[in-house]
Write a protein that holds these residues in place. Structure first.
Motif, PDB file in Angstrom:
ATOM      1  N   ALA A   1      12.198   8.289   0.301  1.00  0.00           N
ATOM      2  CA  ALA A   1      11.492   7.306  -0.028  1.00  0.00           C
ATOM      3  C   ALA A   1      11.638   5.776   0.425  1.00  0.00           C
ATOM      4  O   ALA A   1      12.839   5.842   1.070  1.00  0.00           O
ATOM      5  N   VAL A   2      10.808   5.085   0.186  1.00  0.00           N
ATOM      6  CA  VAL A   2      11.072   3.453   0.746  1.00  0.00           C
ATOM      7  C   VAL A   2      12.245   2.994  -0.421  1.00  0.00           C
ATOM      8  O   VAL A   2      12.027   2.978  -1.571  1.00  0.00           O
ATOM      9  N   ALA A   3      13.289   2.481   0.298  1.00  0.00           N
ATOM     10  CA  ALA A   3      14.413   1.808  -0.631  1.00  0.00           C
ATOM     11  C   ALA A   3      15.111   1.323   0.520  1.00  0.00           C
ATOM     12  O   ALA A   3      15.122   1.307   1.476  1.00  0.00           O
ATOM     13  N   PHE A   4      16.183   0.452  -0.129  1.00  0.00           N
ATOM     14  CA  PHE A   4      16.893  -0.571   0.919  1.00  0.00           C
ATOM     15  C   PHE A   4      17.544   0.110   1.706  1.00  0.00           C
ATOM     16  O   PHE A   4      17.811  -0.621   3.002  1.00  0.00           O
ATOM     17  N   ASP A   5      18.158   1.252   1.633  1.00  0.00           N
ATOM     18  CA  ASP A   5      18.785   2.195   2.515  1.00  0.00           C
ATOM     19  C   ASP A   5      17.934   2.682   3.573  1.00  0.00           C
ATOM     20  O   ASP A   5      18.661   3.367   4.322  1.00  0.00           O
ATOM     21  N   THR A   6      16.562   2.648   3.208  1.00  0.00           N
ATOM     22  CA  THR A   6      15.824   3.344   4.363  1.00  0.00           C
ATOM     23  C   THR A   6      15.115   2.687   5.230  1.00  0.00           C
ATOM     24  O   THR A   6      14.319   3.023   5.975  1.00  0.00           O
ATOM     25  N   CYS A   7      14.880   1.300   4.976  1.00  0.00           N
ATOM     26  CA  CYS A   7      14.087   0.425   5.648  1.00  0.00           C
ATOM     27  C   CYS A   7      14.250   0.717   7.155  1.00  0.00           C
ATOM     28  O   CYS A   7      13.211   0.855   7.740  1.00  0.00           O
ATOM     29  N   TYR A   8      15.434   0.519   7.477  1.00  0.00           N
ATOM     30  CA  TYR A   8      15.690   0.905   8.952  1.00  0.00           C
ATOM     31  C   TYR A   8      15.088   2.202   9.706  1.00  0.00           C
ATOM     32  O   TYR A   8      15.036   2.099  10.774  1.00  0.00           O
TER      33      TYR A   8
ATOM     34  N   GLU B   1       0.666  -1.262   0.066  1.00  0.00           N
ATOM     35  CA  GLU B   1      -0.086   0.081  -0.078  1.00  0.00           C
ATOM     36  C   GLU B   1       0.930   1.211  -0.031  1.00  0.00           C
ATOM     37  O   GLU B   1       0.700   2.220  -0.684  1.00  0.00           O
ATOM     38  N   ILE B   2       1.879   1.213   0.777  1.00  0.00           N
ATOM     39  CA  ILE B   2       2.774   2.271   0.766  1.00  0.00           C
ATOM     40  C   ILE B   2       3.497   2.541  -0.449  1.00  0.00           C
ATOM     41  O   ILE B   2       3.642   3.867  -0.815  1.00  0.00           O
ATOM     42  N   GLN B   3       3.832   1.495  -1.114  1.00  0.00           N
ATOM     43  CA  GLN B   3       4.548   1.726  -2.406  1.00  0.00           C
ATOM     44  C   GLN B   3       3.561   2.217  -3.524  1.00  0.00           C
ATOM     45  O   GLN B   3       3.946   2.756  -4.360  1.00  0.00           O
ATOM     46  N   LYS B   4       2.350   2.261  -3.266  1.00  0.00           N
ATOM     47  CA  LYS B   4       1.187   2.696  -3.966  1.00  0.00           C
ATOM     48  C   LYS B   4       1.081   4.152  -3.832  1.00  0.00           C
ATOM     49  O   LYS B   4       0.074   4.572  -4.511  1.00  0.00           O
ATOM     50  N   GLY B   5       1.688   4.580  -2.805  1.00  0.00           N
ATOM     51  CA  GLY B   5       1.514   6.105  -2.526  1.00  0.00           C
ATOM     52  C   GLY B   5       0.342   6.472  -1.323  1.00  0.00           C
ATOM     53  O   GLY B   5      -0.166   7.366  -1.376  1.00  0.00           O
ATOM     54  N   ARG B   6      -0.201   5.350  -0.843  1.00  0.00           N
ATOM     55  CA  ARG B   6      -1.063   5.395   0.296  1.00  0.00           C
ATOM     56  C   ARG B   6      -0.350   5.312   1.645  1.00  0.00           C
ATOM     57  O   ARG B   6       0.767   5.097   1.711  1.00  0.00           O
ATOM     58  N   TYR B   7      -1.272   5.700   2.565  1.00  0.00           N
ATOM     59  CA  TYR B   7      -0.738   5.780   4.197  1.00  0.00           C
ATOM     60  C   TYR B   7       0.685   6.579   3.978  1.00  0.00           C
ATOM     61  O   TYR B   7       0.493   7.657   3.465  1.00  0.00           O
ATOM     62  N   CYS B   8       1.672   5.945   4.641  1.00  0.00           N
ATOM     63  CA  CYS B   8       3.024   6.641   4.492  1.00  0.00           C
ATOM     64  C   CYS B   8       3.350   7.130   3.195  1.00  0.00           C
ATOM     65  O   CYS B   8       4.255   8.128   3.210  1.00  0.00           O
ATOM     66  N   GLY B   9       2.975   6.404   2.224  1.00  0.00           N
ATOM     67  CA  GLY B   9       3.644   6.538   0.942  1.00  0.00           C
ATOM     68  C   GLY B   9       3.110   7.920   0.441  1.00  0.00           C
ATOM     69  O   GLY B   9       3.411   8.348  -0.678  1.00  0.00           O
TER      70      GLY B   9
END
Ligand code: HEC
Ligand code: HEC
Ligand code: HEC
Ligand code: HEC
Ligand code: HEC
Ligand code: HEC
Length: 303
Positions: A286-293, A268-276
């Motif tokens: 943005a959501v990316a492998f270096d931002t998960c944490y 959902e986040i990646q579709k631009g909903r909620y936190c997205g």
């Protein structure tokens, strides 16, 4: 002669009545004879009206000069920090040592935006109808400043979800149980324990005996997280977001205002909903492998 005077009297009675009616438009008491109006405003000692609200600052008025978009001002200094330990000393405190969020907003220490993508505007819409909820004893009347609330929140966060009709009756026990005012106070807005005299303004201010909070209340832990997932549960720091956005930027449209009420998933986040809505690389990281944490950060590593 007599007749003439009576006639004269009659001719000014009508305009006088009209004047009273017109004047009623600016007088709550007069109006209430004719219409169902909100309760009277509180004594001026309760919460001093912010000075900038009366004239509306330099905001373009109706019929004034042609409207031009306000250039986005540089964000206040406090937005440079992501750590509570650095943010807290920049925020004004109330007499009890709690963060005085509304003062911070009025003094410009924070400049939270009303929505994403729109420039910050200082023309706060104030619904200036402040009143007291009657207590069992007048000393325990509870002050409700509509004006303070409409500076932060959308009407639809409270109406009809929390306060559907006029004349809702409830007690302190209901508030302490997290209902009515307790939907926000004691969670994201100032804590109940040290804030008695902020609502019960007729009780002389007193020092709380409960240890004061660290001031960083309202962090959300997403406990419904799938424990087998390779990352710890996400967390959401309210303080960090509310120095940038009003509550109305997120509530009630993007997030229902209850912990656990939003079925958030990464897809959902990646579709631009909620936190997205923001964590898309343009409003926020943005959501990316270096931002998960950054969202999935273990409790002991948060500042
Ligand atoms: C967010 C606002 C708020 C805060 C903070 C708050 N109250 Fe209340 N309180 C209310 C409201 C609203 C009522 C219900 C209307 C009324 O009785 O004034 C109430 C009612 C009361 C009553 C009347 C009797 C009852 O049980 O309903 C007492 C006594 C009381 N509160 C004590 C306290 C004390 C002590 C504190 C601090 C620990 C406190 N309140 C903090 C809003 C608040
Ligand atoms: C923080 C919650 C909150 C927000 C936000 C809020 N209100 Fe209210 N409103 C209340 C409460 C509490 C009452 C009193 C309800 C009661 O007496 O049961 C009230 C009462 C009212 C009334 C009086 C209703 C009547 O029948 O006389 C009106 C009108 C009103 N609100 C309009 C608004 C508008 C317009 C907005 C947005 C600009 C707004 N409110 C935002 C909490 C809120
Ligand atoms: C939807 C959330 C919400 C609800 C419901 C709500 N409040 Fe508030 N209230 C806030 C926020 C946000 C502030 C700004 C200060 C803060 O965050 O601590 C605030 C501020 C206040 C203030 C002013 C404090 C100041 O700094 O001047 C008072 C008094 C108050 N609330 C009383 C009440 C009472 C009484 C009720 C219930 C009738 C109530 N509130 C319901 C969110 C809420
Ligand atoms: C950037 C978005 C954002 C902003 C701004 C924001 N919130 Fe929230 N709020 C959230 C999220 C996310 C949750 C968690 C929802 C969930 O658990 O499903 C939440 C939850 C809440 C809850 C429920 C807490 C609980 O323990 O049940 C309250 C109350 C609340 N917010 C009030 C506020 C108030 C008052 C403001 C403004 C002072 C505000 N929020 C500003 C995103 C936001
Ligand atoms: C902007 C904040 C944010 C970022 C960045 C983020 N997540 Fe999430 N993530 C969440 C939220 C909120 C949830 C829902 C609550 C929960 O399950 O913890 C979630 C849920 C999850 C879940 C649970 C199941 C699912 O699919 O929703 C997994 C697994 C997950 N995230 C992995 C990741 C990975 C891997 C990354 C980095 C590529 C990442 N997340 C980046 C906020 C974020
Ligand atoms: C209204 C926009 C908005 C929404 C919605 C939003 N955020 Fe944010 N968030 C921001 C901004 C802006 C920052 C500051 C950092 C930046 O500018 O990249 C931020 C920062 C954060 C940080 C601090 C990161 C750090 O390194 O300290 C976390 C954690 C976070 N957001 C989690 C979330 C989660 C989880 C959600 C959804 C539940 C969410 N946010 C929803 C705008 C938003």
């Amino acid at each position: 002669m007599m007749r003439n005077r009576e006639q004269k009297e009659r001719t000014w009675i009508l305009p006088a009545l009209l004047a009273v009616l017109l004047c009623g438009a600016c007088n709550r008491k007069t109006l209430s004879i004719f219409f169902d109006v909100p309760p009277p405003p509180p004594t001026p000692t309760a919460t001093p009206a912010p000075p900038e609200t009366a004239a509306g600052g330099g905001a373009p008025g109706i019929g004034g000069a042609a409207w031009a978009p306000t250039p986005t001002p540089t964000p206040p200094a406090i937005e440079k920090t992501l750590a509570w330990s650095e943010a807290r000393p920049q925020l004004p405190l109330d007499a009890l040592g709690e963060v005085a969020w509304d003062t911070a907003l009025r003094e410009g220490v924070i400049r939270p935006r009303k929505d994403v993508g729109k420039p910050a505007r200082d023309d706060d819409f104030l619904f200036g109808f402040d009143f007291f909820f009657p207590g069992p004893d007048p000393l325990f009347d509870a002050f409700f400043p509509h004006s303070v609330h409409t500076r932060w929140l959308a009407c639809s966060s409270c109406h009809p979800a929390i306060f559907p009709v006029r004349g809702t009756r409830f007690s302190m026990a209901d508030v302490a149980a997290g209902e009515y005012c307790g939907r926000c106070h004691g969670k994201v807005a100032f804590p109940l324990s040290s804030g008695c005299s902020k609502c019960h303004t007729k009780v002389p201010a007193f020092k709380s005996h409960t240890p004061r909070s660290k001031g960083v209340y309202g962090d959300i832990e997403f406990t419904a997280h799938d424990q087998t997932a390779p990352v710890p549960p996400a967390y959401f720091p309210h303080w960090l977001h509310r120095i940038r956005f009003r509550c109305s930027a997120c509530h009630p449209d993007t997030f229902e205002m209850r912990k656990g009420a939003n079925p958030i998933k990464m897809t959902e986040i990646q579709k631009g909903r909620y936190c997205g809505k923001c964590h898309n690389g343009s409003v926020a990281f943005a959501v990316a492998f270096d931002t998960c944490y950054r969202c999935h950060k273990p409790a002991q590593e948060r500042e």
